[in-house]
Design a protein around this motif. Sequence first.
Motif, PDB file in Angstrom:
ATOM      1  N   PRO A 125      -9.015   5.094 -13.670  1.00 47.48           N
ATOM      2  CA  PRO A 125      -8.761   4.597 -12.324  1.00 47.48           C
ATOM      3  C   PRO A 125      -9.767   5.181 -11.331  1.00 47.48           C
ATOM      4  O   PRO A 125     -10.246   6.304 -11.516  1.00 47.48           O
ATOM      5  N   SER A 164     -11.175   6.741  -7.682  1.00 52.42           N
ATOM      6  CA  SER A 164     -10.647   7.803  -6.816  1.00 52.42           C
ATOM      7  C   SER A 164      -9.660   7.213  -5.807  1.00 52.42           C
ATOM      8  O   SER A 164      -8.609   7.800  -5.526  1.00 52.42           O
ATOM      9  N   GLU A 214      -7.792   4.535  -6.194  1.00 54.51           N
ATOM     10  CA  GLU A 214      -6.531   4.199  -6.875  1.00 54.51           C
ATOM     11  C   GLU A 214      -5.692   5.457  -7.121  1.00 54.51           C
ATOM     12  O   GLU A 214      -4.465   5.439  -6.984  1.00 54.51           O
ATOM     13  N   LYS A 215      -6.356   6.539  -7.475  1.00 51.04           N
ATOM     14  CA  LYS A 215      -5.627   7.787  -7.693  1.00 51.04           C
ATOM     15  C   LYS A 215      -5.002   8.272  -6.380  1.00 51.04           C
ATOM     16  O   LYS A 215      -3.864   8.749  -6.362  1.00 51.04           O
ATOM     17  N   ALA A 216      -5.740   8.115  -5.277  1.00 47.96           N
ATOM     18  CA  ALA A 216      -5.182   8.490  -3.967  1.00 47.96           C
ATOM     19  C   ALA A 216      -3.928   7.670  -3.665  1.00 47.96           C
ATOM     20  O   ALA A 216      -2.937   8.193  -3.131  1.00 47.96           O
ATOM     21  N   GLN A 217      -3.942   6.386  -4.040  1.00 48.40           N
ATOM     22  CA  GLN A 217      -2.772   5.528  -3.799  1.00 48.40           C
ATOM     23  C   GLN A 217      -1.586   5.941  -4.669  1.00 48.40           C
ATOM     24  O   GLN A 217      -0.436   5.903  -4.226  1.00 48.40           O
TER      25      GLN A 217
END
Lengths: 73, 73, 73, 73, 73, 73
Positions: F19, F21, F23-26
């Motif tokens: 994923p 960065s 997407e990971k934050a989301q």
Amino acid sequence: MPYVNIKVTQEGGPNGTGPSSEEKAQLIAGVTQLLQDVLGKNPATTFVVIDEVPLDNWGMQGQQVTQIRAKQS
Amino acid sequence: MPYVNIKVTQEGGPNGTGPSSEEKAQLIAGVTQLLQDVLGKNPATTFVVIDEVPLDNWGMQGQQVTQIRAKQS
Amino acid sequence: MPYVNIKVTQEGGPNGTGPSSEEKAQLIAGVTQLLQDVLGKNPATTFVVIDEVPLDNWGMQGQQVTQIRAKQS
Amino acid sequence: MPYVNIKVTQEGGPNGTGPSSEEKAQLIAGVTQLLQDVLGKNPATTFVVIDEVPLDNWGMQGQQVTQIRAKQS
Amino acid sequence: MPYVNIKVTQEGGPNGTGPSSEEKAQLIAGVTQLLQDVLGKNPATTFVVIDEVPLDNWGMQGQQVTQIRAKQS
Amino acid sequence: MPYVNIKVTQEGGPNGTGPSSEEKAQLIAGVTQLLQDVLGKNPATTFVVIDEVPLDNWGMQGQQVTQIRAKQS
């Protein structure tokens, strides 16, 4: 020195019993043997930890397994 | 912000009690201090989770710890 | 036969290096000693696994550590 | 096929009850939806396991949550 | 719907390669079969995740595996 | 003070990227919000760790995901 963690549902309803002691012994013996056969790992330093998870605490398809089982029966 | 998970056997037989509350407090204080000493980690955001595993659910040498202990005694 | 898992951030930016080999040796020695001191656990069968997590993959306060660090500097 | 593990404290004192079955259902539905929304993951093969940890077994700030809560009240 | 996590050392030195893709396929097939044989679990919803841990990050006997291997050779 | 671990496959082939960065934050923001909404948990002490697992190391249906994807395409 492998470490294996096996998580299975604790069947038989919300307060049901999970796998029997004999079944757990078979899982431990089997996975330890597998690691010796495939990777040559020493059984003396192979750890296996089995976690039994209540049906209410395991989700799949966005639902608790308790709910999935109720629909199946 | 370290996360530490400590898994130990729940001693005293299949229904035995695991480590005492005082011993768990010592494990938590000790490992938090260690992470501060070695890596400078802030205790305020160091999490420690202790899991107590029944002897029937922990395997070593391809056997349940229950069986290993029975042979030792 | 304890099993300990220590998760720490891999510092020094997204591709940064995590703790040094010497620091990891100190964590392993320290937590093994702690389990011997508090619970009498045998070091020969105490396993320690250290996971180094990229800053982008660790969240706190609903944010990636990458973002938290950027605001701090 | 994501796997999500959520660990929360078992509130209400050392023998307290953790989250209700309804709250666990909401956590499972919510995190499964999140993985579908953000990464397009199929709910049919998204597993969620919730662990409820006794207050004596969770440490933060180098202390058991039991101790932290006692000071707060 | 079991979940199995297998952690093994990444052999061949600090930058060494771990188990081959073929060996990992054998571990996955073997442990899935074991869970079907012992507990009747459906392979379609049995997840297996293999973690390969650098020798510097795995401790036993209070030492890094890197150090243990160096003394053995 | 919840701790959440999200494991997803690292898509795009054996050496593919997982994923993004963003997407990971989301994921981190979403799951932290969920725990606040459902259980009233404080975001300041909610930890989220995302693990990206190579396709060769994730098994389902007794096979590596690498093999499952090859058959699907």
